[in-house]
Design a protein around this motif. Structure first.
Motif, PDB file in Angstrom:
ATOM      1  N   ALA A 171       0.825  -1.208   0.000  1.00 19.62           N
ATOM      2  CA  ALA A 171       0.000   0.000   0.000  1.00 19.62           C
ATOM      3  C   ALA A 171       0.857   1.254   0.000  1.00 19.62           C
ATOM      4  O   ALA A 171       0.505   2.261  -0.625  1.00 19.62           O
ATOM      5  N   LEU A 172       1.993   1.203   0.693  1.00 23.62           N
ATOM      6  CA  LEU A 172       2.864   2.373   0.739  1.00 23.62           C
ATOM      7  C   LEU A 172       3.541   2.598  -0.617  1.00 23.62           C
ATOM      8  O   LEU A 172       3.691   3.739  -1.068  1.00 23.62           O
ATOM      9  N   SER A 173       3.961   1.510  -1.260  1.00 22.24           N
ATOM     10  CA  SER A 173       4.533   1.629  -2.608  1.00 22.24           C
ATOM     11  C   SER A 173       3.491   2.154  -3.580  1.00 22.24           C
ATOM     12  O   SER A 173       3.795   2.950  -4.478  1.00 22.24           O
ATOM     13  N   LEU A 174       2.243   1.704  -3.396  1.00 20.68           N
ATOM     14  CA  LEU A 174       1.153   2.160  -4.260  1.00 20.68           C
ATOM     15  C   LEU A 174       0.950   3.663  -4.111  1.00 20.68           C
ATOM     16  O   LEU A 174       0.779   4.382  -5.102  1.00 20.68           O
ATOM     17  N   TYR A 175       0.990   4.125  -2.860  1.00 24.96           N
ATOM     18  CA  TYR A 175       0.872   5.569  -2.608  1.00 24.96           C
ATOM     19  C   TYR A 175       2.003   6.328  -3.295  1.00 24.96           C
ATOM     20  O   TYR A 175       1.780   7.386  -3.898  1.00 24.96           O
ATOM     21  N   TRP A 176       3.216   5.796  -3.229  1.00 24.62           N
ATOM     22  CA  TRP A 176       4.363   6.476  -3.837  1.00 24.62           C
ATOM     23  C   TRP A 176       4.235   6.531  -5.360  1.00 24.62           C
ATOM     24  O   TRP A 176       4.531   7.546  -5.985  1.00 24.62           O
ATOM     25  N   VAL A 177       3.769   5.423  -5.960  1.00 27.66           N
ATOM     26  CA  VAL A 177       3.593   5.384  -7.416  1.00 27.66           C
ATOM     27  C   VAL A 177       2.513   6.374  -7.843  1.00 27.66           C
ATOM     28  O   VAL A 177       2.703   7.148  -8.792  1.00 27.66           O
ATOM     29  N   TYR A 178       1.377   6.349  -7.154  1.00 29.83           N
ATOM     30  CA  TYR A 178       0.313   7.308  -7.458  1.00 29.83           C
ATOM     31  C   TYR A 178       0.842   8.740  -7.355  1.00 29.83           C
ATOM     32  O   TYR A 178       0.575   9.586  -8.212  1.00 29.83           O
ATOM     33  N   GLY A 179       1.579   9.019  -6.287  1.00 34.28           N
ATOM     34  CA  GLY A 179       2.122  10.360  -6.078  1.00 34.28           C
ATOM     35  C   GLY A 179       3.082  10.767  -7.175  1.00 34.28           C
ATOM     36  O   GLY A 179       3.076  11.917  -7.635  1.00 34.28           O
ATOM     37  N   ASN A 180       3.938   9.830  -7.613  1.00 36.61           N
ATOM     38  CA  ASN A 180       4.880  10.126  -8.689  1.00 36.61           C
ATOM     39  C   ASN A 180       4.149  10.441  -9.991  1.00 36.61           C
ATOM     40  O   ASN A 180       4.518  11.384 -10.709  1.00 36.61           O
ATOM     41  N   LEU A 181       3.131   9.642 -10.305  1.00 36.68           N
ATOM     42  CA  LEU A 181       2.375   9.885 -11.540  1.00 36.68           C
ATOM     43  C   LEU A 181       1.677  11.240 -11.494  1.00 36.68           C
ATOM     44  O   LEU A 181       1.651  11.973 -12.496  1.00 36.68           O
TER      45      LEU A 181
END
Length: 252
Positions: free
Chosen positions: A217-227
């Motif tokens: 979930a934390l990696s998902l948050y980081w990916v969403y944030g980067n996009l």
């Protein structure tokens, strides 16, 4: 140099904090949360993810997307400030290069003249680190909200359990790649600056190292944030990169 060291130091500190955290041993988070940290940071994030998920068919992966967008909109003024700071740094690169060449045998003198140049042009070289600094407590709060909310922790999204590491390391790799692309979009600022070019490689590797050890979930948050940041940077830089062209003579 200071900005690069500070960024790496903050990421290293984040790794130490998250590796040392044991939210699983803490009480589940809920409306009755007490203390400033749980009541005003962790629980609101948990609530936001859960409420967003309910509006999107019960998908906590999409709930994290909504929470990410809302958080990024809140910190948008800081990102705009970072873009302006980066633009000023870009404009000063020719003068900075002259200072480095002029005082290549006297680093102390080069540092003094560099600081004078920054002061003269009202540039803060550390301003670009502010968004990263702000994101640190957000990431830690996200970590607690995920692990201490049973519904989110046990939810399956795509191929992974949000409370567990990505078994195939797909998200950590995407997080590293999008971090690199995000830096690459600001590549005009790093031209002629070997230190910043090195930073473009070091940062994604550090993000990869962090992401493989943390819940999906934390990696998902980081990916969403980067996009989100990639799209945001495109529109902001599209305007700032429109440098005025010299007017051509009217006579043919």
């Amino acid at each position: 140099m200071s900005r690069r060291i500070l960024s790496i130091s903050m990421l290293a500190l984040l790794v130490l904090i998250l590796s040392g955290c044991n939210p699983q041993a803490a009480a589940p988070i809920g409306p009755d949360a007490e203390g400033i940290w749980d009541k005003y940071f962790v629980y609101p994030l948990s609530w936001l993810i859960k409420e967003s998920a309910m509006l999107l068919g019960g998908s906590y992966g999409l709930g994290i997307l909504v929470a990410t967008i809302i958080i990024r909109l809140i910190v948008l003024p800081l990102m705009v400030k970072q873009i302006k700071s980066s633009k000023k740094m870009q404009e000063l690169q020719p003068e900075l290069q002259k200072i480095r060449e002029k005082h290549k045998n006297d680093p102390q003198k080069a540092q003094q003249e560099t600081m004078l140049l920054f002061q003269k042009n009202q540039v803060n070289p550390l301003a670009g680190c502010l968004p990263l600094l702000v994101q640190m407590p957000i990431l830690i709060a996200f970590y607690h909200a995920i692990i201490r909310t049973e519904d989110i922790k046990t939810h399956t999204f795509l191929w992974m359990s949000l409370g567990e590491k990505d078994p195939y390391y797909i998200l950590p790799i995407i997080a590293a790649v999008t971090t690199y692309l995000q830096s690459k979009m600001m590549g005009s600022v790093t031209q002629g600056n070997p230190q910043m070019q090195m930073m473009m490689v070091i940062m994604p590797l550090m993000i990869l190292a962090i992401a493989v050890t943390l819940p999906s979930a934390l990696s998902l948050y980081w990916v969403y944030g980067n996009l989100f940041t990639i799209v945001q940077t495109y529109f902001l830089y599209r305007d700032t990169n429109k440098a005025p062209r010299p007017k051509e003579g009217t006579s043919k």
